[in-house]
Design an enzyme around this catalytic site. Structure first.
Site, PDB file in Angstrom:
ATOM      1  N   GLU A  13       0.934  -1.003   0.051  1.00  0.00           N
ATOM      2  CA  GLU A  13      -0.071  -0.059  -0.009  1.00  0.00           C
ATOM      3  C   GLU A  13       0.849   1.290   0.054  1.00  0.00           C
ATOM      4  OE1 GLU A  13      -2.878  -0.419  -0.681  1.00  0.00           O
ATOM      5  OE2 GLU A  13      -3.697  -2.385   0.260  1.00  0.00           O
TER       6      GLU A  13
ATOM      7  N   HIS B  96       1.897   2.000  -3.437  1.00  0.00           N
ATOM      8  CA  HIS B  96       0.874   2.911  -4.273  1.00  0.00           C
ATOM      9  C   HIS B  96       0.986   4.403  -3.962  1.00  0.00           C
ATOM     10  CE1 HIS B  96      -1.315  -0.584  -6.262  1.00  0.00           C
ATOM     11  NE2 HIS B  96      -1.595  -1.095  -4.989  1.00  0.00           N
TER      12      HIS B  96
END
Length: 269
Positions: A62, A65
């Protein structure tokens, strides 16, 4: 550029993530030394190490990203806490952390989680949009390369069996997550990679199915023939990386310490 657009506190590593790293280190030490918190259950150390390391990889997924989005123009990720590696800050904490952990414990599947919320309107250029989506699963690829490095570098001399099996199983999870995430299915990162290159008409037709993409993939994995074919691909890839089927099997068996194991996996210090 980053320091000019985000506050220092927005980029400070969270104590929650540091705590997960500490559990990973303790679990890795226990798997390496053969320390068994429960006598006769050496798999507990493997369970702690693999589970904590898996959560670390989810956080890094995450973070990748968010970090890529930041450098692509979405400065809002800092204020949302995505750059702190704190899993509690994710928009979809259940999809990003809890659901993948549940499937890991239940079936040993590296299920991809939900993505952080990226303000796509701030990002210009199709290549940048694709890169933001690809950054997460590429992190799993890198993680898999690190886990399998002792195998394809033939550097396993002196590595205890328990730690070796744990690395093999963790590598299996990372390869599984990378492949599943790269599938061009709405709602998964693979679709996010190709979406910027699709026509507006196709995007409008596909958009209603995005919330169900993960469920669709999970349902397909329950089909025996597809499940066997999928894991045949995983095992073949790992075999080419030097991770044999026995290492993968024993890693999974030790991980499920509550089942007692089959007795086919020796664990020596």
């Amino acid at each position: 550029m980053t320091s000019a657009t985000t506050r220092r506190g927005d980029r400070r590593i969270s104590p929650v993530f540091l705590g997960i790293l500490a559990v990973t280190a303790v679990g890795g030490w226990a798997a390496w030394t053969g320390f068994a918190p429960i006598p006769g259950r050496p798999g507990l150390a493997v369970f702690l190490f693999v589970t904590a390391a898996w959560v670390v990889s989810l956080c890094l997924h995450e973070y990748a990203h968010a970090r890529t989005a930041l450098h692509s123009g979405d400065v809002s990720v800092g204020a949302k806490g995505y750059l702190t590696l704190n899993p509690l800050k994710y928009t979809h904490a259940v999809l990003s952390i809890l659901l993948p952990l549940l499937f890991l414990v239940m079936g040993g599947i590296g299920l991809p989680g939900g993505a952080v919320f990226i303000e796509r309107g701030r990002i210009r250029g199709r290549w940048r949009h694709s890169l933001v989506s690809a950054a997460g699963p590429l992190t799993n690829v890198l993680f898999a390369a690190v886990c399998t490095a002792p195998f394809w570098l033939h550097a396993l001399d002196g590595v205890p069996d328990g730690f070796r099996y744990a690395l093999a199983f963790l590598a299996l999870l990372q390869v599984t997550a990378a492949i599943l995430n790269f599938l061009p299915v709405p709602g998964l990162d693979g679709y996010g990679v190709v979406e910027p290159w699709l026509s507006h008409g196709v995007k409008r037709q596909v958009e209603p199915f995005a919330p169900f993409g993960l469920i669709f993939v999970f349902a397909l994995l329950w089909v025996p023939s597809l499940n066997i074919a999928f894991f045949d691909v995983i095992h073949t890839l790992l075999h080419h990386l030097g991770v044999g089927p026995l290492d993968q099997y024993c890693g999974h068996e030790l991980y499920r310490f509550w089942q007692g194991g089959s007795g086919l996996c020796p664990v020596s210090r």
